[in-house]
Design an enzyme around this catalytic site. Structure first.
Site, PDB file in Angstrom:
ATOM      1  N   ASP A 133       2.590  12.988 -28.614  1.00  0.00           N
ATOM      2  CA  ASP A 133       3.219  13.855 -27.753  1.00  0.00           C
ATOM      3  C   ASP A 133       4.237  13.074 -26.864  1.00  0.00           C
ATOM      4  OD1 ASP A 133       2.023  16.817 -26.658  1.00  0.00           O
ATOM      5  OD2 ASP A 133       3.703  15.967 -25.365  1.00  0.00           O
TER       6      ASP A 133
ATOM      7  N   ASP B 134       9.283  11.234 -28.217  1.00  0.00           N
ATOM      8  CA  ASP B 134      10.099  12.328 -28.104  1.00  0.00           C
ATOM      9  C   ASP B 134      10.736  12.857 -29.440  1.00  0.00           C
ATOM     10  OD1 ASP B 134      12.253  14.232 -27.494  1.00  0.00           O
ATOM     11  OD2 ASP B 134      13.066  12.881 -26.094  1.00  0.00           O
TER      12      ASP B 134
ATOM     13  N   HIS C 104       7.070  35.197 -32.161  1.00  0.00           N
ATOM     14  CA  HIS C 104       8.412  35.375 -31.614  1.00  0.00           C
ATOM     15  C   HIS C 104       9.774  35.331 -32.812  1.00  0.00           C
ATOM     16  CE1 HIS C 104       6.581  36.510 -27.877  1.00  0.00           C
ATOM     17  NE2 HIS C 104       5.762  35.287 -28.025  1.00  0.00           N
TER      18      HIS C 104
ATOM     19  N   TYR D 121      13.707  30.659 -28.327  1.00  0.00           N
ATOM     20  CA  TYR D 121      12.565  30.095 -28.873  1.00  0.00           C
ATOM     21  C   TYR D 121      12.121  30.898 -30.093  1.00  0.00           C
ATOM     22  CZ  TYR D 121       7.378  29.708 -29.187  1.00  0.00           C
ATOM     23  OH  TYR D 121       6.057  29.374 -29.550  1.00  0.00           O
TER      24      TYR D 121
ATOM     25  N   LYS E  86      12.049  29.167 -34.081  1.00  0.00           N
ATOM     26  CA  LYS E  86      10.844  29.030 -34.984  1.00  0.00           C
ATOM     27  C   LYS E  86      11.276  29.673 -36.349  1.00  0.00           C
ATOM     28  CE  LYS E  86       7.600  27.316 -32.184  1.00  0.00           C
ATOM     29  NZ  LYS E  86       7.082  25.965 -32.328  1.00  0.00           N
TER      30      LYS E  86
ATOM     31  N   SER F 243      -2.872  32.338 -29.057  1.00  0.00           N
ATOM     32  CA  SER F 243      -3.818  31.431 -29.176  1.00  0.00           C
ATOM     33  C   SER F 243      -4.300  30.813 -27.732  1.00  0.00           C
ATOM     34  CB  SER F 243      -3.833  30.468 -30.312  1.00  0.00           C
ATOM     35  OG  SER F 243      -4.861  29.657 -30.472  1.00  0.00           O
TER      36      SER F 243
ATOM     37  N   ARG G 194      -1.688  43.600 -25.107  1.00  0.00           N
ATOM     38  CA  ARG G 194      -1.161  43.179 -26.298  1.00  0.00           C
ATOM     39  C   ARG G 194      -2.051  42.207 -27.131  1.00  0.00           C
ATOM     40  NH1 ARG G 194       2.004  38.612 -26.944  1.00  0.00           N
ATOM     41  NH2 ARG G 194       3.564  38.663 -28.819  1.00  0.00           N
TER      42      ARG G 194
HETATM   43  P1  NAI Z   1       2.101  23.355 -25.165  1.00  0.00           P
HETATM   44  O1  NAI Z   1       3.285  23.585 -24.451  1.00  0.00           O
HETATM   45  O2  NAI Z   1       0.783  23.458 -24.489  1.00  0.00           O
HETATM   46  O3  NAI Z   1       2.080  22.262 -26.154  1.00  0.00           O
HETATM   47  C1  NAI Z   1       3.360  22.119 -26.865  1.00  0.00           C
HETATM   48  C2  NAI Z   1       3.459  20.304 -26.491  1.00  0.00           C
HETATM   49  O4  NAI Z   1       4.674  19.851 -27.007  1.00  0.00           O
HETATM   50  C3  NAI Z   1       3.501  19.771 -25.265  1.00  0.00           C
HETATM   51  O5  NAI Z   1       2.111  18.863 -24.858  1.00  0.00           O
HETATM   52  C4  NAI Z   1       4.533  18.989 -24.842  1.00  0.00           C
HETATM   53  O6  NAI Z   1       4.581  17.906 -24.097  1.00  0.00           O
HETATM   54  C5  NAI Z   1       4.981  18.713 -26.259  1.00  0.00           C
HETATM   55  N1  NAI Z   1       6.619  18.519 -26.297  1.00  0.00           N
HETATM   56  C6  NAI Z   1       7.556  19.228 -25.677  1.00  0.00           C
HETATM   57  N2  NAI Z   1       8.718  18.913 -25.979  1.00  0.00           N
HETATM   58  C7  NAI Z   1       8.493  17.552 -26.765  1.00  0.00           C
HETATM   59  C8  NAI Z   1       9.297  16.686 -27.101  1.00  0.00           C
HETATM   60  N3  NAI Z   1      10.782  16.618 -26.917  1.00  0.00           N
HETATM   61  N4  NAI Z   1       8.708  15.706 -27.942  1.00  0.00           N
HETATM   62  C9  NAI Z   1       7.599  15.488 -27.989  1.00  0.00           C
HETATM   63  N5  NAI Z   1       6.684  16.604 -27.696  1.00  0.00           N
HETATM   64  C10 NAI Z   1       7.179  17.543 -27.000  1.00  0.00           C
HETATM   65  O7  NAI Z   1       1.815  24.682 -26.305  1.00  0.00           O
HETATM   66  P2  NAI Z   1       0.847  25.152 -27.230  1.00  0.00           P
HETATM   67  O8  NAI Z   1       0.386  26.599 -26.890  1.00  0.00           O
HETATM   68  O9  NAI Z   1      -0.361  24.012 -27.667  1.00  0.00           O
HETATM   69  O10 NAI Z   1       1.465  25.460 -28.546  1.00  0.00           O
HETATM   70  C11 NAI Z   1       1.354  24.601 -29.726  1.00  0.00           C
HETATM   71  C12 NAI Z   1       2.436  24.900 -30.664  1.00  0.00           C
HETATM   72  O11 NAI Z   1       2.181  26.209 -31.292  1.00  0.00           O
HETATM   73  C13 NAI Z   1       3.983  25.154 -30.210  1.00  0.00           C
HETATM   74  O12 NAI Z   1       4.969  24.750 -31.166  1.00  0.00           O
HETATM   75  C14 NAI Z   1       3.999  26.771 -30.018  1.00  0.00           C
HETATM   76  O13 NAI Z   1       5.374  27.135 -29.950  1.00  0.00           O
HETATM   77  C15 NAI Z   1       3.267  27.327 -30.931  1.00  0.00           C
HETATM   78  N6  NAI Z   1       2.643  28.644 -30.712  1.00  0.00           N
HETATM   79  C16 NAI Z   1       1.602  28.724 -29.661  1.00  0.00           C
HETATM   80  C17 NAI Z   1       1.065  30.002 -29.603  1.00  0.00           C
HETATM   81  C18 NAI Z   1      -0.051  30.083 -28.660  1.00  0.00           C
HETATM   82  O14 NAI Z   1      -0.353  31.291 -28.475  1.00  0.00           O
HETATM   83  N7  NAI Z   1      -0.507  28.934 -28.032  1.00  0.00           N
HETATM   84  C19 NAI Z   1       1.587  31.193 -30.085  1.00  0.00           C
HETATM   85  C20 NAI Z   1       2.598  30.773 -30.957  1.00  0.00           C
HETATM   86  C21 NAI Z   1       3.069  29.540 -31.491  1.00  0.00           C
HETATM   87  C1  15L Z   2       3.906  31.886 -28.279  1.00  0.00           C
HETATM   88  O1  15L Z   2       4.632  31.682 -29.250  1.00  0.00           O
HETATM   89  C2  15L Z   2       3.946  31.273 -26.941  1.00  0.00           C
HETATM   90  O2  15L Z   2       3.681  29.690 -27.496  1.00  0.00           O
HETATM   91  C3  15L Z   2       2.621  31.494 -26.405  1.00  0.00           C
HETATM   92  O3  15L Z   2       2.627  30.739 -24.925  1.00  0.00           O
HETATM   93  C4  15L Z   2       2.377  33.023 -26.192  1.00  0.00           C
HETATM   94  O4  15L Z   2       3.487  33.259 -25.355  1.00  0.00           O
HETATM   95  C5  15L Z   2       2.372  33.937 -27.415  1.00  0.00           C
HETATM   96  O5  15L Z   2       3.570  33.206 -28.308  1.00  0.00           O
HETATM   97  C6  15L Z   2       2.301  34.999 -27.404  1.00  0.00           C
HETATM   98  O6  15L Z   2       3.282  35.928 -27.849  1.00  0.00           O
HETATM   99  O7  15L Z   2       1.469  35.792 -26.703  1.00  0.00           O
END
Ligand code: NAI
Ligand code: 15L
Length: 272
Positions: A40, A57, A119, A142, A146, A172, A180
């Site tokens: 990360d 990064d 999305h 965003y 994706k 998640s 929703r």
């Molecule tokens: P989060 O925001 O908690 O985790 C994303 C991580 O990516 C963070 O720890 C952040 O520090 C890291 N990051 C950001 N920019 C970076 C960079 N330049 N280099 C390295 N690391 C970087 O998000 P979450 O909820 O854990 O989601 C994880 C993945 O799943 C994301 O790709 C998100 O788009 C996708 N996702 C999550 C959903 C959800 O409901 N949690 C829904 C749909 C997709």
């Molecule tokens: C996503 O893609 C985001 O990462 C999460 O934070 C929520 O917004 C989720 O979609 C959602 O649609 O509920």
């Protein structure tokens, strides 16, 4: 009679490992792989047995190349995870996903599980039922990133044979938070099982799969195109229904009700 143990992933790279899903997947996937490299841009708890922690990064091409070396499979969760301006999304999500796939090619990674998002298809109507090969209809910058990541996965499979699963994750979180999410929620346990299925399916190719638990009213997404994964969600939103149904709903004709992306369909534009 002796049985041959099923092959296991020797070293799984998890990007975004400090994030919400990364933290969960670190714990839940540990029994299913021999070792993990956790990465990360942000710090996270120190490495335990069979773990390495590497800060990187995703926008740094050489850094990502070194990060991927020696890994057999990648769970790519890292990047901007909510709607932001194009400029903010560009480095982590657009350059970042290219760096991951290019490093995967250079280092012979066999499989990538890419955290896409609902999305990428957020401007489809909630009245519809989508198949996994439906048109991409992103609902913001965003979602566009994706959709681009899914196409990157497609290209690296067609050109180089790197297998990918693109997980169009719904919502998640520990529990659903609104009406929703009664439809879109994916439990952490079901997400981990979905990733496990993607890592170990005999054939992955380029698979798109929707990530939702077995929710009662989940008619938006049909996963029959991804049946070869063998993914069977175990959880559902019924335990949370009564509390959420006691809260106010969005009007049925509001954009956030009419389109799958919910509130994301009205975010932006952003200042110069
Ligand atoms: P989060 O925001 O908690 O985790 C994303 C991580 O990516 C963070 O720890 C952040 O520090 C890291 N990051 C950001 N920019 C970076 C960079 N330049 N280099 C390295 N690391 C970087 O998000 P979450 O909820 O854990 O989601 C994880 C993945 O799943 C994301 O790709 C998100 O788009 C996708 N996702 C999550 C959903 C959800 O409901 N949690 C829904 C749909 C997709
Ligand atoms: C996503 O893609 C985001 O990462 C999460 O934070 C929520 O917004 C989720 O979609 C959602 O649609 O509920």
């Amino acid at each position: 009679m002796t049985t041959t143990p099923a092959p296991r992933v020797q070293r799984l790279l998890i990007t975004g490992a400090a994030g919400a899903l990364g933290t969960q997947m670190r714990a839940l996937l540990k029994p299913h792989v021999d070792s993990m490299r956790l990465s990360d841009i942000a710090g996270m708890p120190a490495a335990q047995n069979h773990e390495e922690v590497v800060l990187c990064d995703l926008a740094d091409k050489r850094g990502v190349d070194a990060l991927v070396a020696g890994c057999e499979a990648i769970l790519h969760l890292g990047g901007v995870s909510v709607e932001k301006s194009f400029e903010e999304v560009l480095g982590p999500n657009i350059s970042g996903v290219f760096h991951i796939y290019e490093a995967a090619r250079r280092h012979g990674v066999k499989r990538v599980v890419f955290a896409s998002s609902n999305h990428a298809i957020g401007f489809h109507a909630t009245a519809d039922t989508l198949q996994t090969d439906c048109a991409l209809r992103p609902d913001g910058y965003y979602g566009l990133s994706k959709a681009y990541g899914e196409l990157m996965a497609r290209f690296y499979f067609d050109r180089y044979g790197i297998e990918s699963a693109c997980l169009r994750i719904g919502s998640s979180f520990p529990e659903p938070k609104d009406h929703r999410m009664l439809i879109t929620w994916l439990s952490y346990r079901d997400l981990a099982e979905l990733v496990r299925c993607c890592l170990y399916a005999p054939r992955l190719g380029h698979t798109v799969v929707f990530g939702a638990s077995d929710n009662r009213d989940q008619t938006w997404w049909d996963n029959s195109g991804a049946a070869h994964l063998g993914f069977q969600p175990q959880d559902n939103t019924e335990p949370f229904r009564a509390a959420i149904e006691a809260t106010e709903r969005w009007p049925a004709d509001a954009p956030q009700s009419r389109f799958m992306g919910g509130l994301y369909v009205q975010m932006g534009p952003y200042p110069l």
